[in-house]
Design an enzyme around this catalytic site. Sequence first.
Site, PDB file in Angstrom:
ATOM      1  N   HIS A  72       0.857  -1.196   0.000  1.00 49.05           N
ATOM      2  CA  HIS A  72       0.000   0.000   0.000  1.00 49.05           C
ATOM      3  C   HIS A  72       0.884   1.232   0.000  1.00 49.05           C
ATOM      4  CE1 HIS A  72      -4.225  -1.404   1.337  1.00 49.05           C
ATOM      5  NE2 HIS A  72      -3.635  -2.323   0.602  1.00 49.05           N
ATOM      6  N   TYR A 200      -9.055   6.117   7.428  1.00 47.89           N
ATOM      7  CA  TYR A 200      -9.178   6.491   8.837  1.00 47.89           C
ATOM      8  C   TYR A 200     -10.178   7.647   8.903  1.00 47.89           C
ATOM      9  CZ  TYR A 200      -4.953   3.832  10.064  1.00 47.89           C
ATOM     10  OH  TYR A 200      -4.042   2.836  10.280  1.00 47.89           O
ATOM     11  N   PRO A 292      -4.147   0.614  18.675  1.00 44.30           N
ATOM     12  CA  PRO A 292      -3.865   0.152  17.303  1.00 44.30           C
ATOM     13  C   PRO A 292      -3.976   1.227  16.220  1.00 44.30           C
ATOM     14  CG  PRO A 292      -5.988  -0.672  18.065  1.00 44.30           C
ATOM     15  CD  PRO A 292      -5.377   0.045  19.217  1.00 44.30           C
ATOM     16  N   LYS A 296       0.870  -0.191  14.930  1.00 49.19           N
ATOM     17  CA  LYS A 296       2.258  -0.335  15.377  1.00 49.19           C
ATOM     18  C   LYS A 296       2.533  -1.523  16.321  1.00 49.19           C
ATOM     19  CE  LYS A 296       4.134   2.864  13.141  1.00 49.19           C
ATOM     20  NZ  LYS A 296       4.159   2.218  11.850  1.00 49.19           N
ATOM     21  N   TYR A 384       4.402   6.226   9.991  1.00 45.39           N
ATOM     22  CA  TYR A 384       3.495   5.130   9.624  1.00 45.39           C
ATOM     23  C   TYR A 384       4.251   4.009   8.894  1.00 45.39           C
ATOM     24  CZ  TYR A 384      -0.978   2.932   8.591  1.00 45.39           C
ATOM     25  OH  TYR A 384      -2.037   2.055   8.543  1.00 45.39           O
TER      26      TYR A 384
END
Length: 389
Positions: A72, A200, A292, A296, A384
């Site tokens: 991704h 998100y 979460p 991570k 990220y």
Amino acid sequence: MRTQVVIIGGGPSGLLLGQLLLRQGIDAVVLERRTRDYVLGRIRAGVLEVGFVNLMQEAQVGARMLSEGIPHDGIRISYDDELFRIDFARLTGTPVVVYGQTEVTRDLYDARDAAGGKTVFRAENVQIHGANTDAPHVTYSEDGQIRRLDCDYVIGCDGFHGVSRRTIPQNIRRDHEKAYPFGWLGVLSQTPPVSEELIYANSERGFALCSMRNPNLSRYYVQCPLSDQPGDWSDDRFWDELRRRIPPAAAETLITGPSIEKSIAPLRSFVSEPMRWGRLFLCGDAGHIVPPTGAKGLNTAASDVHYLYQGLLSHYLDGDSAGLDNYSADALLRIWKVERFSWCMTNLLHRFPEQSGFDLRIQRAELEFLHENEAAQMVLAQNYVGLPY
Ligand SMILES: Cc1cc2nc3c(=O)[nH]c(=O)nc-3n(C[C@H](O)[C@H](O)[C@H](O)COP(=O)(O)OP(=O)(O)OC[C@H]3O[C@@H](n4cnc5c(N)ncnc54)[C@H](O)[C@@H]3O)c2cc1C
């Protein structure tokens, strides 16, 4: 029985470390309290950093992950009527890989079988003795028989509720904890993901996440009160709530189906310091937990595995113990940065019960700044895709 290293816990961190050591001829026995099927049935993480991917390849268990995992290049973030993308490829040149923790664990168990590594399932009442001496040993019960394993080192990979962390005396341990006033209700469904990238969503009804495991397996979450039980949420109620929190275009195209797993996880930040006591080392969730939101948990377990593996390798192959001596400090340096990122993402994207009007405007200003500002996006992207180790 004697072995060089006893690993307590057959989750991803214990199995990955065990496999790396086995490949170097370092003997490691894994003691797992549950059955293999139980461990493989746990639905958890699904986004892998490049560091994790590299470690799996180093352990020579990366073939299926590389063929079936989906790279991704970004994520989407929505708030109010806005939707924007964080472009990992452009900002960092590094993707993440979507591949479920269940698949990682399955690959590691298969590789362990093939390499002849010893794993004891249903190991009950595991106890660590003499961790602060030069001759530690571990006892456990197997089929009602008490067994003893003498070893050089004990590695606690037994998760948040395991025995290893509790073995370190309280006057040596410093535990830092933050509990969040909500949980995540997660649903797994055999349906195509609503979006090719994770979404998100910060909505006035609370956080939501659209995630996936493969092209026909979706994982969705909504923020919920800690008092809720999975049984309070019918599938219809879950899908309706999810639709109300995600961008309208996604809600219109969302394909729903029966849930094949539904669970609620509380959100917590936790770090226990130091991560070493004598010959006992903590690794993964045994030493720290993150909410979460930044994907991570599993990835930070892998960075611990990296530091510990390098330390054990130098010790056994070169007689150099500096890596083991520095393990706790090196691992914690990265862990606290990951804790910071996971905490930031959680604060940015959730609705908190005590949030004032001022707090909400600050949160919105943060989202707007991130939306407009490439430097802010770069910081998010770097964290990220994974800090270096
Ligand atoms: C519900 C849930 C959802 C999650 N979702 C995400 C996510 O979306 N993204 C993300 O990055 N992370 C997520 N995580 C976190 C991630 O799954 C963990 O960080 C990861 O599993 C850590 O691996 P580990 O091997 O250190 O610990 P674990 O996976 O917890 O493995 C520990 C193992 O030790 C065994 N054990 C425990 N006690 C003993 C004992 N006394 N004796 C012997 N064995 C013992 C356990 O049975 C278990 O198999 C989630 C965690 C949970 C609980």
